[in-house]
Design an enzyme around this catalytic site. Structure first.
Site, PDB file in Angstrom:
ATOM      1  N   ARG A   1       0.791  -1.224   0.000  1.00  0.00           N
ATOM      2  CA  ARG A   1       0.000   0.000   0.000  1.00  0.00           C
ATOM      3  C   ARG A   1       0.820   1.268   0.000  1.00  0.00           C
ATOM      4  NH1 ARG A   1      -4.548   0.580   4.535  1.00  0.00           N
ATOM      5  NH2 ARG A   1      -5.090  -1.420   3.589  1.00  0.00           N
TER       6      ARG A   1
ATOM      7  N   HIS B   1      -8.330  -3.679  -7.392  1.00  0.00           N
ATOM      8  CA  HIS B   1      -8.057  -2.929  -6.159  1.00  0.00           C
ATOM      9  C   HIS B   1      -9.308  -2.897  -5.281  1.00  0.00           C
ATOM     10  CE1 HIS B   1      -5.248  -0.354  -4.022  1.00  0.00           C
ATOM     11  NE2 HIS B   1      -6.179   0.547  -3.821  1.00  0.00           N
TER      12      HIS B   1
ATOM     13  N   TYR C   1     -17.914  13.333 -14.183  1.00  0.00           N
ATOM     14  CA  TYR C   1     -17.786  14.481 -15.084  1.00  0.00           C
ATOM     15  C   TYR C   1     -16.439  14.523 -15.815  1.00  0.00           C
ATOM     16  CZ  TYR C   1     -21.762  16.203 -12.361  1.00  0.00           C
ATOM     17  OH  TYR C   1     -22.972  16.335 -11.744  1.00  0.00           O
TER      18      TYR C   1
END
Length: 742
Positions: free
Chosen positions: A35, A81, A125
Site C-alpha cells: 500500500r 483494487h 464528469y
C-alpha cells in the site's frame, strides 16, 4: 456433539500479547509492501500500477479517445483494487495534476483541481487516458517482461511490477506513510536522471560526487529556486535522507514615478496558493510586516502574486527575506528514500547510487526477458516458415497427399520429416498463398527473422551488448523527455544557499510610539502615543500607578523579578490601552510568590547594575539578560529571604549606595565586576537590615536626589567616598527619610 469436539480441537490457546503481535506484524507488512511504499523498479504503489494497467486494458492509449473516469475507477475497483472508489479516484487525479506530478501519467480532460487547493470534479464528469510517459512505463508488458500474479479474487492477473523504461521513482517522486516507516522522494528532472544512468552504465563504480553533479537537485513541477548548499545536497543523496529548501521565484517590476512592486511567478512545491495569500494578508492586517502595503492575486493559468511595498525606499531583498521567514514562500521538502528493494520484498533506505543501480538492474532483467520472449516467437515462426518452404519445393507431392491420403497430416510428417506445427500450418494454408509471389515474401521474411534471431542470441550471450542496448533505450527516453523538450526542461533553478541576511524587527512590525504602563498589581498595557501626563492614566479600583515609560512597538520590554530572573516581552505583544490591560503573569511564567522589581526598554548596547536585598550585586551586559522563553532567564542568584532589589542602567563612573541603616557609601563603579550570572560581590556592608537604594552618577556632575518637589545636588562627595564593601557614613543633611534617591 462431534461438531463441538472439532471446534475445540481447532482452538489454540495463545497469550494475548503474542496473538496481537502476530496479527499486527501481518498488518504492518501488508501496509508496507502492498500500500504505502513504492517499488524501487517502477516507482509505483499498487494502486497506481493497477490504475495504469486497467487503463491500458481499456485501450486508453495517448493517441486514442478519452473515457469517463467513473468507468476506469469501476474497472480498477472491480478487477484489481478492493478499496473505496474515492481513494482510487484521488490517486488517479493526482497522477493527472501538472502542479503535483512532474511527468503526469494520466492525461485528464475536465476539472482535475488547481494549485489553489480546489478539489477535482466528480469522476462522472471527468475523462482520462494515458500519457506518453505512462506508455513508456507499460512498454513491453505483453512480452513477458514482468511477472504477473493472481488478482485479489483469483479471476484475473495483474503485473507485479511494470517494465518501466522511464525512471519514474526519482522523476515523479513518491510519498507515503506506512507502519513504523515513511517515504518522501521529491521529483527530479528525467533528462538529468538519464544522463546519470548512462554514466553509471559506462562507469559502474562512479562516485557520488559525479552523480550529484549530473543530478544537482530536485526539479519541482511548480518551479521555484532550490536554496541549499552543495554539501547538504551531497549529504542527502549519499545517505538517502535529508531535505531541500525551496523558495518562490520573484522579480521586481518598475512602475511610474520610481515606484516598484514585487511579482511572485512561481511558488514552492505542495504549497496551496490561496492559503499562502491568506497568510500574507493576515500578516499585513496584524502589522507584522510593516513595509508591505498590499497583496493581490492576478493569477490566470500562470501564477502572478503582486506585493506592494509601503515605500519605494524599502529594499526588495529585505521585504522578501521577511516573507521567506514568516510564510510558505520558503518551504522545506524532505528526502527519505525508503523504498521496496530486492524485487519489492524488503523496505529499506537507499542512496542515489543504489536507486539508479536498482533501476538499471530492472531494465537488464526486462531486456533479457523480452529478448527471450521475442527469440521464442521467432523460432516458432521460423519453424512454420521452414514448413512452408518445404511445401513450395514439393508442391505437387504435397497437393497429392492432401487430396488422396486418408490421413494427410501423418503422411506429410512422415514424407518430409515435418513437425506437427509445420504440418498443421501447411494444411491451414489458403490456396492464394501458393502463388510464386507469396513464396518470395516467405523467403524474405525467413531471412529477416534469421538475422534478428542471430542478433538476439548474440545479445543474450553478451552482457556488454545488453548494457549498450539499455544505454540506447535510455538515450531514447532522454531524447523524448529530456531538457530540450517542453515537458522535460528544468523548471526549478539551482540557486545558492541564502546568506545570513539580518532582518531587523522593524521590517516585520510597524513602528509606532506607545506608552507602556504597569500597575502596582502587575497589570500591563500599551497606550498609543507618548503620553505627556502620566497622571491622566486610569487604573482598576484598588490598583494604582507603578511604572509608565515611553517606547516603540518594535522595542523589547524587560522585567526583573524578585527571583532574580529577567523576562522579555515584545512591545507589540502587549495588550492595548483601551482597557486596564492584562496581568503580566499571563504573558510570562512569573511565580505567584514573586513580584516585579524593575521595568525598562531594552537597549542592546547598554550595561546594567543589578543588586540583591542583602547588598550584593554586579554589572552585566543588557543583551545577555534577554530571555527567549516565557520562563525567563536567571541572572541574579538569590536564595532564602534574599531577593533581587534594584536594577539601574550604567550611565556614570560612580556609585552611591544607601542602606536601611541610613548609611551612605560612594565608590567608583569600576570596583564592581562584570558578570553574566551569579550572586555578585558585596557592595555595602550592613550590621542590620539591607540595601535601600543606589544611584549611578558622573563624578563631575555631582550626586543628586529628590526631596519633595526639589532636586538637590552635592558636588563634593569626598565625605562619603570609600571602597566597595565598606559601611559608609550618614547621608548629607536634607536627604529623604525613606532613604531613597528618587
Amino acid at each position: 456433539m462431534s461438531d463441538s469436539k472439532n471446534a475445540a480441537a481447532e482452538m489454540r490457546v495463545t497469550p494475548l500479547a503474542e496473538a496481537l503481535s502476530e496479527r499486527y506484524l501481518a498488518y504492518a507488512m501488508s501496509t508496507i509492501t502492498s500500500r504505502s511504499l513504492p517499488d524501487v523498479r517502477d516507482g509505483l504503489k499498487p494502486v497506481h500500477r493497477r490504475l495504469l494497467h486497467a487503463m491500458r486494458e481499456l485501450k486508453l492509449n495517448p493517441d486514442s479517445g478519452f473515457k469517463k473516469c467513473a468507468r476506469i475507477v469501476g474497472d480498477v475497483m472491480g478487477k484489481y483494487h478492493p478499496h473505496g472508489d474515492q481513494a482510487i479516484y484521488d490517486a488517479m487525479v493526482r497522477l493527472a495534476q501538472e502542479f503535483a506530478v512532474r511527468y503526469p501519467l494520466v492525461d485528464g480532460q475536465g476539472n482535475f483541481g488547481n494549485v489553489d487547493g480546489d478539489n477535482a470534479a466528480a469522476m462522472r464528469y471527468t475523462e482520462a487516458r494515458l500519457t506518453e510517459v505512462a506508455q513508456a512505463l507499460l512498454n513491453g508488458i505483453d512480452e513477458n517482461a514482468v511477472d504477473f500474479r493472481p488478482t485479489y479474487d483469483g479471476e484475473g492477473e495483474e503485473p507485479v511490477v511494470l517494465p518501466a523504461a522511464f525512471p519514474n521513482l526519482l522523476a515523479n517522486g513518491a510519498s507515503g506513510i506506512a507502519v513504523g516507516m515513511a517515504t518522501n522522494i521529491p521529483p527530479h528532472n528525467a533528462g538529468e536522471l538519464c544522463e546519470a544512468l548512462q554514466h553509471l552504465i559506462k562507469f559502474p563504480n562512479a562516485g557520488m560526487e559525479k552523480l550529484v553533479e549530473l543530478v544537482p537537485g530536485p526539479d519541482f513541477p511548480t518551479g521555484g529556486v532550490l536554496c541549499e548548499s552543495r554539501e547538504a545536497i551531497l549529504e542527502a543523496y549519499s545517505t538517502g535522507k535529508g531535505g531541500f529548501r525551496v523558495r518562490a521565484r520573484w522579480e521586481v517590476e518598475k512602475l511610474k514615478g520610481g515606484t516598484w512592486q514585487i511579482v511572485v511567478t512561481e511558488i514552492p512545491y505542495q504549497v496551496q496558493k490561496s492559503k499562502l495569500i491568506e497568510r500574507i494578508a493576515e500578516l499585513i492586517a496584524n502589522r507584522k510586516i510593516a513595509i508591505l502595503s498590499d497583496i493581490r492575486d492576478e493569477s490566470a493559468e500562470d501564477v502572478r502574486i503582486v506585493l506592494e511595498p509601503k515605500s519605494r525606499n524599502v529594499e526588495p531583498e529585505m521585504l522578501m527575506e521577511s516573507l521567506f521567514r514568516q510564510t510558505d514562500l520558503e518551504n522545506r521538502i524532505s528526502l527519505n528514500m525508503n523504498v521496496l528493494a530486492d524485487r519489492g520484498r524488503v523496505p529499506r533506505v537507499m542512496d542515489l547510487r543504489e536507486v539508479l543501480k536498482a533501476f538499471l538492474e530492472h531494465r537488464q532483467d526486462v531486456l533479457v526477458r523480452r529478448s527471450e520472449h521475442r527469440k521464442a516467437q521467432i523460432e516458432r515462426r521460423l519453424e512454420i516458415l521452414d514448413g512452408y518452404l518445404i511445401c513450395y519445393l514439393n508442391l505437387d507431392e504435397v497437393i497429392r497427399i492432401i487430396r488422396f491420403e486418408d490421413h494427410p497430416k501423418q503422411e506429410l510428417i512422415k514424407t518430409f520429416s515435418l513437425t506437427e506445427i509445420q504440418a498443421d500450418a501447411i494444411l491451414n494454408m489458403r490456396l492464394r498463398s501458393l502463388r510464386r509471389l507469396e513464396e518470395m515474401e516467405i523467403r524474405k521474411e525467413h531471412d529477416s527473422l534469421t538475422e534478428e534471431l542471430n542478433g538476439l542470441i548474440a545479445l543474450l550471450g553478451d552482457e556488454e551488448m545488453q548494457w549498450k542496448k539499455i544505454s540506447s533505450e535510455i538515450g531514447e527516453m532522454k531524447k523524448k523527455f529530456g531538457k530540450n523538450t517542453e515537458l522535460g526542461r528544468r523548471r526549478t533553478e539551482i540557486g545558492e544557499a541564502p546568506s545570513a541576511v539580518v532582518v531587523p524587527l522593524e521590517a516585520m512590525i510597524e513602528k509606532e510610539p506607545i506608552t507602556v504602563v504597569c500597575s502596582e498589581k502587575g497589570w500591563v498595557r500599551a497606550m498609543k502615543g507618548h503620553l505627556a501626563d502620566f497622571g491622566e492614566i486610569k487604573y482598576k479600583e484598588g490598583d494604582g500607578p507603578r511604572w509608565a515609560i515611553h517606547a516603540q512597538t518594535t522595542d523589547k520590554i524587560l522585567f526583573l523579578s524578585t527571583n532574580g530572573r529577567f523576562y522579555t516581552v515584545g512591545a507589540d505583544k502587549l495588550p492595548g490601552g483601551r482597557g486596564h490591560g492584562e496581568p503580566l503573569r499571563l504573558m510570562v511564567d512569573l511565580p505567584n510568590e514573586h513580584d516585579l522589581v524593575s521595568l525598562f526598554v531594552h537597549d542592546p548596547e547598554r550595561k546594567i547594575l543589578v543588586a540583591s536585598s542583602d547588598g550584593r550585586g554586579f554589572v552585566t551586559s543588557e543583551k545577555d539578560v534577554v530571555a527567549q522563553t516565557r520562563n525567563g532567564k536567571q541572572v541574579l542568584n538569590v536564595s532564602g529571604r534574599v531577593t533581587a532589589k534594584l536594577c539601574y542602567p550604567v550611565v556614570g563612573d560612580m556609585v552611591a549606595i544607601i542602606g536601611q541603616n541610613r548609611r551612605m557609601l560612594v565608590f567608583p563603579i569600576s570596583e564592581i565586576p562584570e558578570m553574566g550570572r551569579g550572586r555578585g560581590v558585596i557592595l555595602q556592608k550592613y550590621r542590620d537590615g539591607g540595601i535601600s537604594d543606589l544611584r549611578i552618577f558622573k563624578n563631575e556632575d555631582g550626586l543628586t536626589w529628590k526631596s519633595g518637589d526639589r532636586v538637590r545636588t552635592v558636588t563634593d562627595v569626598t565625605d562619603w567616598l570609600g571602597k566597595r564593601a565598606q559601611a559608609g557614613r550618614m547621608p548629607p543633611p536634607g536627604f529623604p527619610r525613606n532613604n531613597r534617591f528618587a
